[in-house]
Motif scaffolding. Structure first.
Motif, mmCIF file in Angstrom:
data_model
loop_
_atom_site.group_PDB
_atom_site.id
_atom_site.type_symbol
_atom_site.label_atom_id
_atom_site.label_comp_id
_atom_site.label_asym_id
_atom_site.label_seq_id
_atom_site.Cartn_x
_atom_site.Cartn_y
_atom_site.Cartn_z
ATOM 1 N N ILE A 15 57.938 68.717 22.218
ATOM 2 C CA ILE A 15 58.248 67.409 22.797
ATOM 3 C C ILE A 15 58.708 66.435 21.726
ATOM 4 O O ILE A 15 59.616 65.633 21.934
ATOM 5 C CB ILE A 15 57.013 66.875 23.556
ATOM 6 N N PHE A 27 57.803 59.159 22.848
ATOM 7 C CA PHE A 27 58.551 60.350 23.270
ATOM 8 C C PHE A 27 58.628 60.344 24.791
ATOM 9 O O PHE A 27 57.735 59.816 25.479
ATOM 10 C CB PHE A 27 57.870 61.640 22.805
ATOM 11 N N SER A 28 59.661 60.955 25.325
ATOM 12 C CA SER A 28 59.808 61.139 26.770
ATOM 13 C C SER A 28 60.087 62.611 27.035
ATOM 14 O O SER A 28 60.742 63.291 26.235
ATOM 15 C CB SER A 28 60.953 60.279 27.315
ATOM 16 N N ILE A 56 53.632 59.256 25.338
ATOM 17 C CA ILE A 56 54.540 60.218 25.967
ATOM 18 C C ILE A 56 54.785 59.767 27.399
ATOM 19 O O ILE A 56 53.838 59.612 28.184
ATOM 20 C CB ILE A 56 53.951 61.633 25.943
#
Length: 716
Positions: free
Chosen positions: A295, A283-284, A380
């Motif tokens: 997120i 995830f970003s 992340i």
């Protein structure tokens, strides 16, 4: 099927008919007191009846047959002989006639009135009607007179296997938990057979499974269905169709059968752990994302259903456990990762988390299979965002003395652009928080300077807001509150706390406290106020008064002697110098006015005026005021009385010597001079006799007057 049934019945019927033909030679003729003999003609009972007849013949007793039998569903070429009626009164002269009445007489059953033979002329159905009640009577053939009373008998319809079993409540549905042990009861079914359950095996049922093996079995007699295989897995197959058969005649060959279906559904048990769809998630997230924002989502699949598939999600390890949290979405059955604390791209650019999914409802029967949970890794990545400037402090507190010089620096704020590509910052003051523009700020370095003088006594605190703006992106701004405290300097001299006025009794005593005064100072020294009191140098040796400092920072004025006389001196002025303890100290002179007054023996002030001194001794001020009020009231009454009396004697018409004349002048703008002036004498209004008369006016030419008089009288 009908042909097969007919052949079977004929095979059974033929020997019985032969036996029945031989019966007349064996029938015993009863004595005259016997009413009649009913001989059954049922093929199934003829042999039994013949044997009974022989017994009767041997015992010399009469038998009365009251029950006959007929086989159902028989359809031969001729009517079926059911039985024969015969009476002992028949001498063989054929003078007796037999009559049949009751259920089905004449429609279903027919009698030969000469021989007494009873035949069934229609096909009978036991399931429709199992027995018929009829009445037989013998009468004289010629006279129709009864030879004996009527006799009632029953014809029973004998059952044959002509009805197949039926499942009235089918098709059936049942459930059983998956992974059940062998022989677990599923359900039971029931079939019914319309044939006679007490005669033969026509209604004796046996159950079997035609389809559904090897998964299920059935008890042949009770029809209880059980599992035939252990540990059936719902995830492999959830639903099974079972075909069940019920066969009569005890299941033997030639019996009839009926079938039904049973749908068995395996219910779920928690026998499968959750399993993440992937072992690694990416995830970003921008660094300026709002706290609480989702997120990303992770999902652990579970082959079970319902509450057995419910899982809880947790972060069990990683370098972002303090910044992120995961919650369970009961609807979607997944885990939602949310932000708990702010992110900073410049500080840390990525985080790694280890998340776990575990079943909420655990079945202890399957706990030995291992933990009902699974883990996955979540990475992340923090993305850079254009962030607003950040001040070095969330708030600022500045201090400045109230006598600070204009344009002097009183403090400084600093801010920076946290982005990698740092932008220069410009500072400004939000003028909505500084309406009087008392402060300025250097746009480049954030130094705050004084623009107008400050007075702590007017305002101790000033709260302003400083704005920091990125030069490269004016939309990126930040604000910070700045509280400015004005510090005190000793710029106010002390003075009396109020305007004091002291009163001194003429009969006072030496050393008596005349007045106690206190001082005030607008300044606010750190250690509190401490005042010094003194008299002017030229009045240090004042013969009348002296001063005394009290512990509570107040001052008492005392009389030095007695015998003050207000006729000699009514007022004394006493200047007092008050100094503070500031650096440098400030002082001021306040004058106390002391009045000499007359007092009572107990020291109560009665009068402080000199004129009051000549009044009789012992008369109080209240009494004097009351006397004065009475005098004024009497004067007012006298004046009113005189005025009313005078108005009562005046005449209504003004006398000549009191006549006040007044001229009303009207000017004609079109004329010129005195000739156009009309004057009316006010006396005309006072003289009714002269209203209609003509009064010449002074200075009016005769000709003009006559013309006007003619106009007034209407003569032109």
């Amino acid at each position: 099927m009908p042909e097969r049934l007919t052949e079977t019945l004929m095979d059974l019927w033929t020997p019985l008919i032969i036996l029945w033909i031989t019966l007349p030679s064996c029938v015993y003729t009863a004595p005259m007191n016997q009413a009649h003999v009913l001989t059954t003609g049922s093929p199934l009972e003829l042999s039994r009846q013949s044997e009974d007849m022989r017994i009767l013949s041997r015992s010399k007793r009469g038998w009365v047959w009251n029950q006959m039998f007929v086989l159902e569903e028989f359809s031969g070429p001729e009517p079926i002989l059911v039985g024969r009626l015969h009476t002992d009164l028949d001498p063989g002269s054929k003078k007796i006639k037999y009559i049949l009445s009751g259920d089905g007489a004449g429609t279903i059953f027919q009698i030969n009135d000469i021989t007494g033979d009873i035949h069934a002329i229609k096909r009978l159905d036991r399931e429709e009607k199992a027995e018929y009640t009829l009445t037989a009577q013998a009468v004289d053939f010629e006279t129709n007179k009864p030879l004996e009373p009527p006799s009632e008998f029953i014809i029973k319809v004998q059952d044959i296997n002509d009805n197949a079993p039926e499942f009235l409540n089918g098709p059936y549905h049942a459930t059983v938990p998956e992974m059940s042990i062998l022989g677990t009861s599923v359900t039971n079914v029931t079939a019914t057979d319309a044939d006679d359950p007490v005669y033969g095996n026509s209604a004796k049922l046996v159950y079997s499974i035609l389809e559904g093996q090897p998964y299920f079995s059935i008890e042949p007699e009770t029809a209880i269905i059980k599992t035939a295989l252990p540990n059936m897995d719902r995830e492999a197959k959830e639903e099974y169709l079972v075909v069940i058969q019920a066969k009569d005649m005890g299941g033997h060959s030639g019996g009839l059968s009926g079938t039904t279906t049973l749908t068995v559904t395996l219910t779920d048990v928690n026998d499968n752990p959750p399993k993440f769809a992937q072992s690694l998630y990416h995830f970003s997230v921008p660094e300026d994302v709002v706290l609480g924002t989702a997120i990303g989502r992770v999902k652990a699949n579970d082959q079970d259903i319902g509450e057995n598939a419910q899982s809880s999600y947790d972060i069990i390890d990683g370098d972002g456990t303090a910044l992120f949290e995961i919650t369970s979405d009961a609807q979607a059955q997944d885990g939602v990762i949310r932000l708990r604390k702010p992110l900073d791209f410049e500080t840390k650019k990525s985080y790694t988390l280890k998340v776990e999914a575990a079943n909420i409802h655990i079945d202890p029967r399957f706990s030995s299979r291992g933990p009902f949970k699974d883990t996955a890794t979540v990475k992340i990545v923090v993305e850079d965002a254009d962030e607003p400037p950040v001040f070095s402090s969330p708030t600022y507190l500045l201090e400045v003395h109230e006598n600070a010089a204009l344009n002097s620096v009183i403090g400084q704020v600093t801010a920076r652009d946290p982005d990698i590509t740092s932008s220069p910052i410009r500072f400004s003051i939000d003028r909505h928080t500084d309406l009087e523009r008392q402060f300025n700020i250097n746009a480049d370095d954030g130094k705050i300077t004084l623009a107008t003088p400050l007075d702590r006594e007017l305002s101790v605190w000033h709260n302003i807001t400083i704005i920091a703006t990125e030069i490269r992106n004016h939309s990126q701004i930040s604000r910070v509150p700045v509280a400015i405290k004005v510090l005190d300097v000793n710029d106010n001299a002390p003075e009396f706390a109020s305007e004091y006025e002291a009163f001194l009794c003429e009969n006072g005593k030496p050393g008596q406290v005349i007045q106690t005064v206190s001082a005030m100072d607008k300044d606010d020294p750190k250690n509190g106020h401490f005042f010094l009191y003194s008299l002017l140098p030229e009045m240090v040796n004042n013969p009348n008064f002296t001063i005394k400092k009290n512990e509570d920072n107040s001052l008492s004025i005392l009389a030095k002697h007695n015998g003050f006389n207000r006729q000699k001196q009514e007022v004394y002025l006493l200047p007092i110098v008050i100094s503070d303890s500031g650096n440098p100290p400030l002082s001021s002179t306040s004058t106390l006015t002391i009045r000499v007054c007359g007092c009572s023996n107990d020291g109560v002030v009665q009068s402080c005026n000199v004129e009051a001194y000549v009044l009789p001794i012992g008369l109080s001020m209240g009494a004097l005021i009351a006397i004065l009020a009475c005098i004024i009231l009497l004067l007012v009454i006298v004046v009113l009385f005189v005025t009313l009396r005078r108005h009562k004697n005046e005449p209504l018409i003004i006398k000549d010597d009191e006549d006040v004349r007044e001229n009303i002048i009207r000017y004609d703008d079109e004329g010129g001079g005195e000739e156009d002036t009309e004057a009316f004498d006010i006396a005309t209004l006072q003289n009714p006799d002269g209203i209609n008369g003509f009064l010449p006016r002074w200075g009016l030419p005769t000709q003009r007057w006559e013309e006007r008089n003619a106009i007034q009288t209407g003569c032109v």
